[in-house]
Scaffold this motif. Sequence first.
Motif, PDB file in Angstrom:
ATOM      1  N   GLY A  68       0.784  -1.224   0.000  1.00 11.93           N
ATOM      2  CA  GLY A  68       0.000   0.000   0.000  1.00 11.93           C
ATOM      3  C   GLY A  68       0.815   1.273   0.000  1.00 11.93           C
ATOM      4  N   SER A  69       2.140   1.155   0.130  1.00 13.48           N
ATOM      5  CA  SER A  69       2.999   2.343   0.165  1.00 13.48           C
ATOM      6  C   SER A  69       3.430   2.741  -1.246  1.00 13.48           C
ATOM      7  CB  SER A  69       4.226   2.088   1.038  1.00 13.48           C
ATOM      8  OG  SER A  69       5.042   1.067   0.471  1.00 13.48           O
ATOM      9  N   ASP A  70       4.056   3.884  -1.362  1.00 15.64           N
ATOM     10  CA  ASP A  70       4.507   4.389  -2.662  1.00 15.64           C
ATOM     11  C   ASP A  70       5.514   3.413  -3.271  1.00 15.64           C
ATOM     12  OD1 ASP A  70       5.430   5.800  -4.851  1.00 15.64           O
ATOM     13  OD2 ASP A  70       5.732   7.673  -3.753  1.00 15.64           O
ATOM     14  N   PRO A  71       5.232   2.864  -4.475  1.00 18.27           N
ATOM     15  CA  PRO A  71       6.151   1.903  -5.079  1.00 18.27           C
ATOM     16  C   PRO A  71       7.391   2.536  -5.714  1.00 18.27           C
ATOM     17  CG  PRO A  71       4.275   2.245  -6.512  1.00 18.27           C
ATOM     18  CD  PRO A  71       4.002   3.037  -5.266  1.00 18.27           C
ATOM     19  N   GLN A  72       7.415   3.856  -5.754  1.00 18.45           N
ATOM     20  CA  GLN A  72       8.604   4.536  -6.277  1.00 18.45           C
ATOM     21  C   GLN A  72       9.604   4.674  -5.122  1.00 18.45           C
ATOM     22  OE1 GLN A  72       8.582   5.934  -9.584  1.00 18.45           O
ATOM     23  NE2 GLN A  72       6.521   5.226  -9.992  1.00 18.45           N
ATOM     24  N   GLU A  73      10.729   3.969  -5.234  1.00 17.98           N
ATOM     25  CA  GLU A  73      11.678   3.930  -4.124  1.00 17.98           C
ATOM     26  C   GLU A  73      13.103   3.820  -4.647  1.00 17.98           C
ATOM     27  OE1 GLU A  73      12.635   0.813  -0.575  1.00 17.98           O
ATOM     28  OE2 GLU A  73      10.543   1.343  -0.840  1.00 17.98           O
ATOM     29  N   ALA A  74      14.008   4.516  -4.004  1.00 22.68           N
ATOM     30  CA  ALA A  74      15.442   4.427  -4.308  1.00 22.68           C
ATOM     31  C   ALA A  74      15.721   4.635  -5.793  1.00 22.68           C
ATOM     32  CB  ALA A  74      15.997   3.073  -3.849  1.00 22.68           C
ATOM     33  N   GLY A  75      14.969   5.519  -6.415  1.00 21.52           N
ATOM     34  CA  GLY A  75      15.185   5.819  -7.827  1.00 21.52           C
ATOM     35  C   GLY A  75      14.630   4.781  -8.775  1.00 21.52           C
ATOM     36  N   GLY A  76      13.880   3.818  -8.243  1.00 27.21           N
ATOM     37  CA  GLY A  76      13.302   2.781  -9.090  1.00 27.21           C
ATOM     38  C   GLY A  76      11.863   2.514  -8.738  1.00 27.21           C
ATOM     39  N   ARG A  77      11.358   1.397  -9.249  1.00 29.56           N
ATOM     40  CA  ARG A  77       9.960   1.018  -9.026  1.00 29.56           C
ATOM     41  C   ARG A  77       9.914  -0.363  -8.377  1.00 29.56           C
ATOM     42  NH1 ARG A  77       6.895   0.841 -14.377  1.00 29.56           N
ATOM     43  NH2 ARG A  77       8.814  -0.144 -15.094  1.00 29.56           N
ATOM     44  N   ARG A  78       9.016  -0.507  -7.400  1.00 25.10           N
ATOM     45  CA  ARG A  78       8.850  -1.800  -6.746  1.00 25.10           C
ATOM     46  C   ARG A  78       8.278  -2.806  -7.741  1.00 25.10           C
ATOM     47  NH1 ARG A  78       7.006  -0.056  -2.383  1.00 25.10           N
ATOM     48  NH2 ARG A  78       8.974  -0.302  -1.294  1.00 25.10           N
ATOM     49  N   VAL A  79       8.792  -4.025  -7.686  1.00 24.72           N
ATOM     50  CA  VAL A  79       8.359  -5.090  -8.593  1.00 24.72           C
ATOM     51  C   VAL A  79       7.099  -5.762  -8.051  1.00 24.72           C
ATOM     52  CG1 VAL A  79       8.978  -7.368  -9.495  1.00 24.72           C
ATOM     53  CG2 VAL A  79      10.672  -5.517  -9.506  1.00 24.72           C
ATOM     54  N   ILE A  80       6.153  -6.009  -8.940  1.00 27.45           N
ATOM     55  CA  ILE A  80       4.960  -6.786  -8.618  1.00 27.45           C
ATOM     56  C   ILE A  80       4.876  -7.927  -9.630  1.00 27.45           C
ATOM     57  CG2 ILE A  80       3.249  -5.599 -10.072  1.00 27.45           C
ATOM     58  CD1 ILE A  80       2.549  -6.241  -6.412  1.00 27.45           C
ATOM     59  N   PHE A  81       4.533  -9.102  -9.166  1.00 25.46           N
ATOM     60  CA  PHE A  81       4.455 -10.273 -10.041  1.00 25.46           C
ATOM     61  C   PHE A  81       3.003 -10.556 -10.408  1.00 25.46           C
ATOM     62  CE2 PHE A  81       8.150 -10.927  -7.245  1.00 25.46           C
ATOM     63  CZ  PHE A  81       9.149 -10.916  -8.199  1.00 25.46           C
ATOM     64  N   VAL A  82       2.778 -10.954 -11.656  1.00 23.57           N
ATOM     65  CA  VAL A  82       1.444 -11.344 -12.111  1.00 23.57           C
ATOM     66  C   VAL A  82       1.536 -12.697 -12.801  1.00 23.57           C
ATOM     67  CG1 VAL A  82       0.631  -8.961 -12.345  1.00 23.57           C
ATOM     68  CG2 VAL A  82       1.632 -10.106 -14.318  1.00 23.57           C
ATOM     69  N   SER A  83       0.555 -13.550 -12.525  1.00 20.48           N
ATOM     70  CA  SER A  83       0.467 -14.857 -13.170  1.00 20.48           C
ATOM     71  C   SER A  83      -0.986 -15.111 -13.542  1.00 20.48           C
ATOM     72  CB  SER A  83       0.940 -15.962 -12.219  1.00 20.48           C
ATOM     73  OG  SER A  83       2.253 -15.728 -11.771  1.00 20.48           O
ATOM     74  N   GLY A  84      -1.186 -15.787 -14.653  1.00 21.55           N
ATOM     75  CA  GLY A  84      -2.557 -16.092 -15.060  1.00 21.55           C
ATOM     76  C   GLY A  84      -2.582 -16.844 -16.369  1.00 21.55           C
ATOM     77  N   ASP A  85      -3.760 -17.370 -16.691  1.00 30.44           N
ATOM     78  CA  ASP A  85      -3.915 -18.169 -17.901  1.00 30.44           C
ATOM     79  C   ASP A  85      -4.577 -17.402 -19.043  1.00 30.44           C
ATOM     80  OD1 ASP A  85      -2.824 -20.279 -16.446  1.00 30.44           O
ATOM     81  OD2 ASP A  85      -4.789 -21.011 -15.813  1.00 30.44           O
ATOM     82  N   ASP A  86      -4.980 -16.159 -18.770  1.00 32.09           N
ATOM     83  CA  ASP A  86      -5.644 -15.324 -19.774  1.00 32.09           C
ATOM     84  C   ASP A  86      -4.767 -14.097 -20.033  1.00 32.09           C
ATOM     85  OD1 ASP A  86      -7.392 -12.969 -20.591  1.00 32.09           O
ATOM     86  OD2 ASP A  86      -8.878 -14.592 -20.716  1.00 32.09           O
TER      87      ASP A  86
END
Length: 198
Positions: A135-153
């Motif tokens: 829930g926090s700001d994903p912009q950190e240390a000059g970069g962007r926090r990674v989020i993973f996505v998986s799915g069949d569609d």
Amino acid sequence: MTGPSDRNLVGIIGAGRLGQAMARTARRARRDVVIANSRGPESLTSVVSDLGEGVSAVTADEAAAAGIVVIAVPWDRVPEAVQGFEWNGQIVIDATNDWAADDLQGRTSSELVADLVPGAPVVKAGNTLGADVLGSDPQEAGGRRVIFVSGDDADAKSAVASLFEDAGFAAIDLGSLATGGAMQQIHHPLAGVNLIQL
């Protein structure tokens, strides 16, 4: 009511720490949010006030009718939380974790969730980070926090990746619910991993 085709509306089922974190993420992505819990909209006055403009408390039926629906309840409450709705093309984000690491008979938890929401493509996302980090700001240390996505569609994965990218994350596609979903599960390689893409 807005139909499932409107992916600018994010419905969240579950208003605890995870649900609120996903609401903040959706608002960063400039999406309208409707949030629901098992106790009814009137119980969410303070939650909605804290989350701010663009977030409304609704019934679970209304949240489940949004174009993108986030499941943000404890794992053992998922079947109850998603039953009785008409699943007709909504994209479902499974942000839950099976903390007990129950015997899933060789399947991932998200594959089991997909069985519970026939007619709605499921994307596993948002479960590898703690709620405070998510829930926090994903912009950190000059970069962007990674989020993973998986799915069949592929279309559903693209829509969910766009939601997170618009919120400031760097979305990484891990493949199918079986392959990528397994990597995201508790006690597996990516659970709890907080990466910044520079």
